[in-house]
Design a protein around this motif. Structure first.
Motif, mmCIF file in Angstrom:
data_model
loop_
_atom_site.group_PDB
_atom_site.id
_atom_site.type_symbol
_atom_site.label_atom_id
_atom_site.label_comp_id
_atom_site.label_asym_id
_atom_site.label_seq_id
_atom_site.Cartn_x
_atom_site.Cartn_y
_atom_site.Cartn_z
ATOM 1 N N MET A 4 0.839 -1.202 0.000
ATOM 2 C CA MET A 4 0.000 0.000 0.000
ATOM 3 C C MET A 4 0.875 1.253 0.000
ATOM 4 N N PHE A 5 1.937 1.246 0.796
ATOM 5 C CA PHE A 5 2.877 2.367 0.831
ATOM 6 C C PHE A 5 3.546 2.553 -0.521
ATOM 7 N N ASN A 6 3.941 1.435 -1.150
ATOM 8 C CA ASN A 6 4.570 1.516 -2.469
ATOM 9 C C ASN A 6 3.608 2.081 -3.503
ATOM 10 N N GLY A 7 2.340 1.702 -3.429
ATOM 11 C CA GLY A 7 1.345 2.221 -4.356
ATOM 12 C C GLY A 7 1.134 3.714 -4.190
ATOM 13 N N ILE A 8 1.054 4.162 -2.939
ATOM 14 C CA ILE A 8 0.885 5.592 -2.670
ATOM 15 C C ILE A 8 2.119 6.366 -3.124
#
Length: 63
Positions: A4-8
Motif C-alpha cells: 500500500m505504501f509503495n502504491g501511494i
C-alpha cells in the motif's frame, strides 16, 4: 501494508512527474530543450524529477 505504501509512493511520483512535465511545457524554453526535459522525466521518473527540480526550466503558473 508495504504494498500500500509503495502504491501511494508511486502515485505521488506520478503526480509530481505530470506536474513537472506541465511546467516544462509552459516554460519559455526552446522546443528542443522542452522535448529533452520531457524525455528525461519520462524515462527516469525519480532521477529526472530531481534533476529537473534542481536545473530545469520553470513555467509561469497562474493561480
Amino acid at each position: 501494508m508495504g504494498s500500500m505504501f509503495n502504491g501511494i509512493l508511486g502515485l505521488v511520483i506520478l503526480a509530481l512527474d505530470i506536474w513537472a512535465i506541465l511546467s516544462v511545457i509552459k516554460s519559455n524554453a526552446e522546443t528542443g530543450i522542452k522535448v529533452l526535459w520531457i524525455l528525461l522525466i519520462v524515462l527516469l521518473p525519480v532521477i529526472g524529477l530531481i534533476i529537473w527540480a534542481l536545473m530545469g526550466p520553470r513555467g509561469t503558473v497562474k493561480l
